[in-house]
Scaffold this motif. Sequence first.
Motif, mmCIF file in Angstrom:
data_model
loop_
_atom_site.group_PDB
_atom_site.id
_atom_site.type_symbol
_atom_site.label_atom_id
_atom_site.label_comp_id
_atom_site.label_asym_id
_atom_site.label_seq_id
_atom_site.Cartn_x
_atom_site.Cartn_y
_atom_site.Cartn_z
ATOM 1 N N ILE A 265 0.866 -1.175 0.000
ATOM 2 C CA ILE A 265 0.000 0.000 0.000
ATOM 3 C C ILE A 265 0.907 1.230 0.000
ATOM 4 O O ILE A 265 1.783 1.352 0.864
ATOM 5 C CB ILE A 265 -0.924 0.039 1.228
ATOM 6 N N VAL A 266 0.734 2.109 -0.972
ATOM 7 C CA VAL A 266 1.537 3.328 -1.067
ATOM 8 C C VAL A 266 0.656 4.530 -0.763
ATOM 9 O O VAL A 266 -0.370 4.739 -1.411
ATOM 10 C CB VAL A 266 2.154 3.481 -2.477
ATOM 11 N N LYS A 267 1.065 5.308 0.251
ATOM 12 C CA LYS A 267 0.347 6.535 0.603
ATOM 13 C C LYS A 267 1.156 7.706 0.048
ATOM 14 O O LYS A 267 2.160 8.121 0.630
ATOM 15 C CB LYS A 267 0.201 6.656 2.121
ATOM 16 N N LYS A 268 0.732 8.235 -1.073
ATOM 17 C CA LYS A 268 1.475 9.286 -1.764
ATOM 18 C C LYS A 268 1.536 10.571 -0.925
ATOM 19 O O LYS A 268 0.523 11.003 -0.352
ATOM 20 C CB LYS A 268 0.809 9.604 -3.103
ATOM 21 N N GLY A 269 2.739 11.154 -0.865
ATOM 22 C CA GLY A 269 2.908 12.443 -0.197
ATOM 23 C C GLY A 269 2.569 12.432 1.271
ATOM 24 O O GLY A 269 2.229 13.461 1.846
ATOM 25 N N SER A 270 2.667 11.283 1.910
ATOM 26 C CA SER A 270 2.359 11.163 3.350
ATOM 27 C C SER A 270 3.665 10.931 4.097
ATOM 28 O O SER A 270 4.091 9.797 4.294
ATOM 29 C CB SER A 270 1.391 9.990 3.572
ATOM 30 N N TYR A 271 4.323 12.031 4.506
ATOM 31 C CA TYR A 271 5.649 11.908 5.128
ATOM 32 C C TYR A 271 5.534 11.853 6.650
ATOM 33 O O TYR A 271 4.854 12.673 7.268
ATOM 34 C CB TYR A 271 6.562 13.070 4.733
ATOM 35 N N HIS A 272 6.223 10.866 7.241
ATOM 36 C CA HIS A 272 6.273 10.721 8.703
ATOM 37 C C HIS A 272 7.696 10.342 9.098
ATOM 38 O O HIS A 272 8.417 9.705 8.322
ATOM 39 C CB HIS A 272 5.298 9.646 9.187
ATOM 40 N N ASP A 273 8.098 10.742 10.314
ATOM 41 C CA ASP A 273 9.467 10.429 10.726
ATOM 42 C C ASP A 273 9.605 8.951 11.059
ATOM 43 O O ASP A 273 8.628 8.238 11.314
ATOM 44 C CB ASP A 273 9.933 11.325 11.888
ATOM 45 N N SER A 274 10.860 8.482 11.050
ATOM 46 C CA SER A 274 11.153 7.056 11.129
ATOM 47 C C SER A 274 10.730 6.432 12.447
ATOM 48 O O SER A 274 10.259 5.289 12.474
ATOM 49 C CB SER A 274 12.652 6.815 10.903
ATOM 50 N N VAL A 275 10.890 7.154 13.569
ATOM 51 C CA VAL A 275 10.527 6.578 14.865
ATOM 52 C C VAL A 275 9.029 6.321 14.937
ATOM 53 O O VAL A 275 8.579 5.270 15.411
ATOM 54 C CB VAL A 275 10.978 7.494 16.020
ATOM 55 N N VAL A 276 8.226 7.270 14.453
ATOM 56 C CA VAL A 276 6.771 7.093 14.434
ATOM 57 C C VAL A 276 6.403 5.868 13.607
ATOM 58 O O VAL A 276 5.576 5.048 14.016
ATOM 59 C CB VAL A 276 6.079 8.355 13.876
ATOM 60 N N LEU A 277 7.037 5.707 12.449
ATOM 61 C CA LEU A 277 6.711 4.574 11.579
ATOM 62 C C LEU A 277 7.186 3.249 12.165
ATOM 63 O O LEU A 277 6.566 2.208 11.939
ATOM 64 C CB LEU A 277 7.307 4.791 10.189
#
Length: 624
Positions: free
Chosen positions: A5-17
């Motif tokens: 699943i690709v969420k376009k333009g949805s940027y989140h920092d690595s720790v949150v992910l």
Amino acid sequence: MLKTIVKKGSYHDSVVLMLLTNQISTIEGVKKVSIMMATPANKDIYRQSGLSTEELESASANDMVVVADVDDDAILDVIMEEVEEFFKKQSTSEGDKKGAESVKSWDKALGKLPDANLAVISIPGAYAALEADRALDEGMNVFMFSDNVTLEDEIKLKQKAHEKGLAVMGPDCGTGIIQGVPIAFTNNVTPGAIGIIGASGTGIQELTTIIDRLGEGVKNAIGTGGRDLSTEVGGITMMDMIEAMESDDSVKVLIIISKPPAKEVRDRISDRLSNFKKPVVTLFLGEKPEYHEENFYHAYTLDEAARLAVGLVRGEEIKEGKVDVDDSQFFGAEEKKTIKAYYSGGTLAGEAAMLIKDALNLKVPPQKAEGFMLKTDGHIVVDLGDDVYTQGKPHPMIDPAKRIECMQDAIDDASTGVILLDIMLGYGSHEDMAGALLPSIVELRDKAKAEGRKLFFVATVCGTRRDFQSYDEAVSKLKEAGVIVCENNKLAVHTAIRAIGLDFEEPAKEIRKKTVAKIEKTEVSEKLIQLLSQKPKVINIGLKSFAEVVESFGCDVVQYDWMPPAGGNVELIKVLNFLRNYEEFAIDEANRSVIAKVVASQPVIKDVVPAKSVIKELNEGKAI
């Protein structure tokens, strides 16, 4: 079956992910899952994990990608419901907080805080060096939490910082304290008269928390990054900060701590410290000093370094602590039991390996391979914070999963007599790591008992009584479960060694006359003196939690909600940074190759280029 699943333009920092990945992995029917931004580095991690897909490969650095191994397509709906709910809670939580003001560009960040003097960077390593370079150009010091920065980039950045009278702390710098303000993974430590410069994160945490619990405090603790004392880097940051600390009147005693440094760098630092105007305590991990010098003290362990510094501030000797334990049940040496030690960071693991080798009378140099600081005759000391364990996965300070897995493996080895571990409190760490580990500790303890085996759990809690996790509560929980809890890492390792029937000796050190080396003094940077003498003004690029903590300590902060420009293309970002310095830029032979990619993708570029319009178009992705 791999589903993407690709969420376009949805940027989140690595720790949150990473935290989101942990949550999704618990869903029934999910065999394997990874959620990351589709940066080039993360795509490599997906490939190495066997989770690469066609959809992933075509995604951009600003796209969030969920790759899951599932048998039932219906599970995807469950996954995305969990993802949406996770981010909804994140948004609500962030909305409830006052929070630093957020911006989305350097220009806006500098507009909000034009006198910022510290950039805290915690974005993916491939981009961190580029943003650090921009920060230096803006006259700011850099605290680089990011890892996976190349050695070449580190050298260039530190040389540039030195020339500008600034400092680069890091890369892979986990811990810092400036004027009592905690930066990144740091404890809530009382301000005081002791200064620290260290190459490590957990080592600084251990020092500062011992000092705090002994009733003294730390004004400034500067992390340099683990490679600073290598031959290639040459101790640039440490040497510059030594000069600044000497000029800092609030520092009465200085501690220098390092994992094993390059000999020539270690000697140069030691020569400089022999001329230091204030008392100094050094700890070069792996060395076993046999004497002190006048106002120049040489420690063997973190505990000794902390006690020496506190004693120098107070003008009295600080005795070593004791462990309240019934040693009558300990193993005898003839039983050949082993220690399995699992640590959150390299310095504490390195200290444990050093002391165990001392007890085993092993004359081998410090080692580190695949995270192992020691692996001999059944004895294991592992740094679970090593890149081999954390690449694309949460750090052991925030996630207990890997340590639980290791402890379960340890119990299957009949030779295991002691499981040794650290619990790290403080900002950035798990809200209740002791509580998260306890069910597994109790289960494994009971399993060993049912098999008629003795098994000792020994732990140290690194924290202060002002840390939000509650130091006393963590200690109490562990003790109630039968864990032997020690005041510091040295005592914990010593207890583990005694529990298998072994021991080591520390020499009683005489104080000799100091040998003062002949050195060429360098001029101290006024910008570094300023950094150490006032609360930092921070532009935080990356993890929002870092900004929230700094703001709670009364600092001016702007949160830069960074996203990879130019679609995450590192070469094009370099061009952006290059063009940024020019209002108009004429193409000639010297720079033609530098902007060749831009020319190829944007043919309208002529002999003279209005840099601002190119930057705008590239940032909008039009030239890609």
